[in-house]
Design a protein around this motif. Structure first.
Motif, PDB file in Angstrom:
ATOM      1  N   TYR A  77       6.819  40.931  49.459  1.00 24.17           N
ATOM      2  CA  TYR A  77       5.916  40.131  48.560  1.00 24.17           C
ATOM      3  C   TYR A  77       5.828  38.865  48.946  1.00 24.17           C
ATOM      4  CZ  TYR A  77       4.121  37.778  44.458  1.00 24.17           C
ATOM      5  OH  TYR A  77       3.543  37.105  43.620  1.00 24.17           O
ATOM      6  N   ALA A  78       7.315  38.202  49.276  1.00 24.69           N
ATOM      7  CA  ALA A  78       7.560  36.764  49.442  1.00 24.69           C
ATOM      8  C   ALA A  78       6.719  36.284  51.055  1.00 24.69           C
ATOM      9  CB  ALA A  78       8.805  36.361  49.684  1.00 24.69           C
ATOM     10  N   LEU A  79       6.787  37.397  51.929  1.00 23.35           N
ATOM     11  CA  LEU A  79       6.107  37.247  53.179  1.00 23.35           C
ATOM     12  C   LEU A  79       4.472  37.123  53.153  1.00 23.35           C
ATOM     13  CD1 LEU A  79       8.328  39.452  55.491  1.00 23.35           C
ATOM     14  CD2 LEU A  79       8.345  37.015  55.486  1.00 23.35           C
ATOM     15  N   ASN A  80       4.379  38.088  52.196  1.00 26.26           N
ATOM     16  CA  ASN A  80       2.772  38.125  51.928  1.00 26.26           C
ATOM     17  C   ASN A  80       2.254  36.648  51.253  1.00 26.26           C
ATOM     18  OD1 ASN A  80       0.222  39.258  51.835  1.00 26.26           O
ATOM     19  ND2 ASN A  80       0.462  39.943  49.871  1.00 26.26           N
ATOM     20  N   GLN A  81       2.973  36.143  50.366  1.00 24.02           N
ATOM     21  CA  GLN A  81       2.416  34.782  49.803  1.00 24.02           C
ATOM     22  C   GLN A  81       2.579  33.684  50.624  1.00 24.02           C
ATOM     23  OE1 GLN A  81       1.677  34.380  46.668  1.00 24.02           O
ATOM     24  NE2 GLN A  81       1.675  36.727  46.487  1.00 24.02           N
ATOM     25  N   ASN A  82       3.619  33.689  51.936  1.00 22.23           N
ATOM     26  CA  ASN A  82       3.528  32.858  52.854  1.00 22.23           C
ATOM     27  C   ASN A  82       2.527  33.108  54.089  1.00 22.23           C
ATOM     28  OD1 ASN A  82       5.200  31.264  51.035  1.00 22.23           O
ATOM     29  ND2 ASN A  82       7.197  32.321  52.021  1.00 22.23           N
ATOM     30  N   MET A  83       1.868  34.012  53.981  1.00 17.43           N
ATOM     31  CA  MET A  83       1.213  34.268  55.202  1.00 17.43           C
ATOM     32  C   MET A  83      -0.326  33.294  55.231  1.00 17.43           C
ATOM     33  SD  MET A  83      -0.270  37.723  56.744  1.00 17.43           S
ATOM     34  CE  MET A  83      -0.345  38.472  55.048  1.00 17.43           C
TER      35      MET A  83
ATOM     36  N   LEU B 194      -3.716  33.107  57.249  1.00 18.99           N
ATOM     37  CA  LEU B 194      -4.732  33.799  57.916  1.00 18.99           C
ATOM     38  C   LEU B 194      -5.509  32.640  58.723  1.00 18.99           C
ATOM     39  CD1 LEU B 194      -5.555  37.162  56.242  1.00 18.99           C
ATOM     40  CD2 LEU B 194      -3.913  36.733  57.956  1.00 18.99           C
ATOM     41  N   PHE B 195      -6.016  32.851  59.852  1.00 21.32           N
ATOM     42  CA  PHE B 195      -6.713  31.824  60.625  1.00 21.32           C
ATOM     43  C   PHE B 195      -8.232  32.283  60.386  1.00 21.32           C
ATOM     44  CE2 PHE B 195      -9.209  30.333  64.274  1.00 21.32           C
ATOM     45  CZ  PHE B 195      -8.993  28.802  64.058  1.00 21.32           C
TER      46      PHE B 195
ATOM     47  N   LYS C 143     -14.949  38.480  59.003  1.00 22.07           N
ATOM     48  CA  LYS C 143     -14.203  38.631  60.187  1.00 22.07           C
ATOM     49  C   LYS C 143     -15.070  39.936  61.010  1.00 22.07           C
ATOM     50  CE  LYS C 143     -10.089  36.582  60.435  1.00 22.07           C
ATOM     51  NZ  LYS C 143      -9.429  35.862  61.576  1.00 22.07           N
ATOM     52  N   THR C 144     -15.183  39.663  62.197  1.00 25.89           N
ATOM     53  CA  THR C 144     -16.095  40.857  63.067  1.00 25.89           C
ATOM     54  C   THR C 144     -15.417  42.050  63.030  1.00 25.89           C
ATOM     55  OG1 THR C 144     -14.876  40.099  65.203  1.00 25.89           O
ATOM     56  CG2 THR C 144     -16.964  39.016  64.587  1.00 25.89           C
ATOM     57  N   ASP C 145     -13.959  42.403  63.009  1.00 29.26           N
ATOM     58  CA  ASP C 145     -13.549  43.569  62.966  1.00 29.26           C
ATOM     59  C   ASP C 145     -13.561  44.449  61.649  1.00 29.26           C
ATOM     60  OD1 ASP C 145     -11.767  42.083  61.676  1.00 29.26           O
ATOM     61  OD2 ASP C 145     -10.022  42.524  63.034  1.00 29.26           O
ATOM     62  N   GLY C 146     -13.795  43.710  60.608  1.00 28.86           N
ATOM     63  CA  GLY C 146     -13.928  44.533  59.509  1.00 28.86           C
ATOM     64  C   GLY C 146     -14.820  44.041  58.348  1.00 28.86           C
ATOM     65  N   GLY C 147     -15.269  42.601  58.594  1.00 31.30           N
ATOM     66  CA  GLY C 147     -16.185  41.807  57.646  1.00 31.30           C
ATOM     67  C   GLY C 147     -15.175  41.336  56.473  1.00 31.30           C
ATOM     68  N   ALA C 148     -14.006  41.469  56.622  1.00 32.89           N
ATOM     69  CA  ALA C 148     -13.163  40.854  55.581  1.00 32.89           C
ATOM     70  C   ALA C 148     -13.165  39.303  55.236  1.00 32.89           C
ATOM     71  CB  ALA C 148     -11.750  41.161  55.895  1.00 32.89           C
ATOM     72  N   LYS C 149     -13.568  38.998  54.109  1.00 30.22           N
ATOM     73  CA  LYS C 149     -13.682  37.703  53.698  1.00 30.22           C
ATOM     74  C   LYS C 149     -12.417  37.152  53.000  1.00 30.22           C
ATOM     75  CE  LYS C 149     -18.819  37.271  53.381  1.00 30.22           C
ATOM     76  NZ  LYS C 149     -19.683  37.110  52.808  1.00 30.22           N
ATOM     77  N   PRO C 150     -12.011  35.907  53.066  1.00 31.68           N
ATOM     78  CA  PRO C 150     -10.696  35.815  52.195  1.00 31.68           C
ATOM     79  C   PRO C 150     -11.309  35.419  50.744  1.00 31.68           C
ATOM     80  CG  PRO C 150     -11.766  33.606  53.410  1.00 31.68           C
ATOM     81  CD  PRO C 150     -12.492  35.009  53.892  1.00 31.68           C
ATOM     82  N   GLU C 151     -10.201  35.531  49.882  1.00 36.11           N
ATOM     83  CA  GLU C 151     -10.712  35.458  48.383  1.00 36.11           C
ATOM     84  C   GLU C 151     -10.328  34.106  47.962  1.00 36.11           C
ATOM     85  OE1 GLU C 151      -8.134  38.209  46.358  1.00 36.11           O
ATOM     86  OE2 GLU C 151      -8.863  39.754  47.611  1.00 36.11           O
ATOM     87  N   VAL C 152     -11.011  33.530  46.971  1.00 32.85           N
ATOM     88  CA  VAL C 152     -10.706  32.460  46.390  1.00 32.85           C
ATOM     89  C   VAL C 152      -9.393  32.358  46.155  1.00 32.85           C
ATOM     90  CG1 VAL C 152     -11.609  30.672  44.514  1.00 32.85           C
ATOM     91  CG2 VAL C 152     -13.196  31.855  45.854  1.00 32.85           C
ATOM     92  N   GLY C 153      -8.737  31.105  46.165  1.00 31.98           N
ATOM     93  CA  GLY C 153      -7.189  30.967  46.011  1.00 31.98           C
ATOM     94  C   GLY C 153      -6.387  31.232  47.030  1.00 31.98           C
ATOM     95  N   GLN C 154      -6.831  32.058  47.993  1.00 34.33           N
ATOM     96  CA  GLN C 154      -5.916  32.487  49.261  1.00 34.33           C
ATOM     97  C   GLN C 154      -5.748  31.234  50.099  1.00 34.33           C
ATOM     98  OE1 GLN C 154      -7.747  35.641  51.371  1.00 34.33           O
ATOM     99  NE2 GLN C 154      -6.600  35.217  53.175  1.00 34.33           N
ATOM    100  N   ARG C 155      -4.378  31.241  50.659  1.00 33.77           N
ATOM    101  CA  ARG C 155      -3.828  30.299  51.471  1.00 33.77           C
ATOM    102  C   ARG C 155      -4.688  30.769  52.988  1.00 33.77           C
ATOM    103  NH1 ARG C 155       0.692  27.124  51.309  1.00 33.77           N
ATOM    104  NH2 ARG C 155       1.185  27.819  53.221  1.00 33.77           N
ATOM    105  N   LEU C 156      -5.113  29.770  53.894  1.00 32.54           N
ATOM    106  CA  LEU C 156      -5.750  30.013  54.675  1.00 32.54           C
ATOM    107  C   LEU C 156      -5.596  28.793  55.945  1.00 32.54           C
ATOM    108  CD1 LEU C 156      -8.676  28.662  54.929  1.00 32.54           C
ATOM    109  CD2 LEU C 156      -9.027  30.767  53.656  1.00 32.54           C
TER     110      LEU C 156
ATOM    111  N   PRO D  98      -5.774  28.525  71.227  1.00 35.54           N
ATOM    112  CA  PRO D  98      -6.461  29.763  71.707  1.00 35.54           C
ATOM    113  C   PRO D  98      -6.947  30.587  70.538  1.00 35.54           C
ATOM    114  CG  PRO D  98      -4.142  29.447  72.456  1.00 35.54           C
ATOM    115  CD  PRO D  98      -4.383  28.233  71.493  1.00 35.54           C
ATOM    116  N   GLU D  99      -6.372  30.482  69.192  1.00 33.28           N
ATOM    117  CA  GLU D  99      -7.412  31.235  68.180  1.00 33.28           C
ATOM    118  C   GLU D  99      -8.391  30.864  68.007  1.00 33.28           C
ATOM    119  OE1 GLU D  99      -4.276  29.863  65.471  1.00 33.28           O
ATOM    120  OE2 GLU D  99      -3.507  31.961  65.398  1.00 33.28           O
ATOM    121  N   VAL D 100      -8.880  29.414  68.044  1.00 34.01           N
ATOM    122  CA  VAL D 100     -10.260  28.993  67.931  1.00 34.01           C
ATOM    123  C   VAL D 100     -11.008  29.286  69.020  1.00 34.01           C
ATOM    124  CG1 VAL D 100     -11.595  26.773  67.720  1.00 34.01           C
ATOM    125  CG2 VAL D 100      -9.448  26.760  66.646  1.00 34.01           C
ATOM    126  N   ALA D 101     -10.564  29.414  70.188  1.00 32.41           N
ATOM    127  CA  ALA D 101     -11.326  29.655  71.602  1.00 32.41           C
ATOM    128  C   ALA D 101     -11.724  31.016  71.218  1.00 32.41           C
ATOM    129  CB  ALA D 101     -10.527  29.340  72.753  1.00 32.41           C
TER     130      ALA D 101
END
Length: 160
Positions: free
Chosen positions: A28-34, A36-37, A47-60, A137-140
């Motif tokens: 739970y603690a690791l999930n709170q500090n993750m 995503l780029f 996202k292209t691999d699954g269409g996942a969008k971040p939720e409002v309030g999510q750290r990114l 590299p992540e951006v590229a």
């Protein structure tokens, strides 16, 4: 069952439950500090691999180029608002603080913060790249994937 075996069983069950609770709390603690780029296109389209969008309030973390003419500074405070884009739509970033010396329009940045609505990020940290030729590299990789997706949709529209 003898009292000795009952005592051992209780100790083993307590250890298993304690270990399970510890593992659950760590996850739970690791999930709170993750963080995503995302690129601006991925933030809006998913996202292209699954269409996942971040939720409002999510750290990114979001990375892209600062749109020319989009930087607006509040004269009463250190609050700065600017737009970040890649090859698609742009996302508004709100930052309250001192920007890095290398920050400028047309420059690549990575902002870390919280999504406050589907197209706005409230940044807690803004990092500017140090060289015109350098790109994280992540951006590229994300820009290459989005560029390929854009070409594919254009081909579909043309009927190829």
């Amino acid at each position: 069952m003898t009292p000795r075996r009952q005592k051992r069983l209780v100790i083993v069950l307590a250890l298993v439950l304690g270990l399970g609770a510890t593992v659950g709390l760590v996850l739970y603690a690791l999930n709170q500090n993750m963080n995503l780029f995302y690129t601006p296109s991925e933030l809006i389209n998913g996202k292209t691999d699954g269409g996942a969008k971040p939720e409002v309030g999510q750290r990114l973390r979001i990375g892209g180029m600062v749109v020319k003419g989009s930087v607006k500074r509040d004269p009463q405070s250190l609050r700065i608002t600017f737009k970040v884009a890649d090859i698609g739509p742009s996302v508004t970033v709100i930052y309250d603080g001192i920007l890095p010396d290398l920050f400028r329009e047309g420059q690549g940045i990575v902002a870390q913060g919280v999504l406050i609505n589907p197209t706005t990020v409230k940044a807690s940290e803004v990092l500017a790249k140090h060289d015109e030729k350098y790109m994280p590299p992540e951006v590229a990789d994300a820009m290459k994937i989005n560029h390929k997706r854009l070409q594919y949709t254009e081909e579909q529209l043309q009927g190829k």
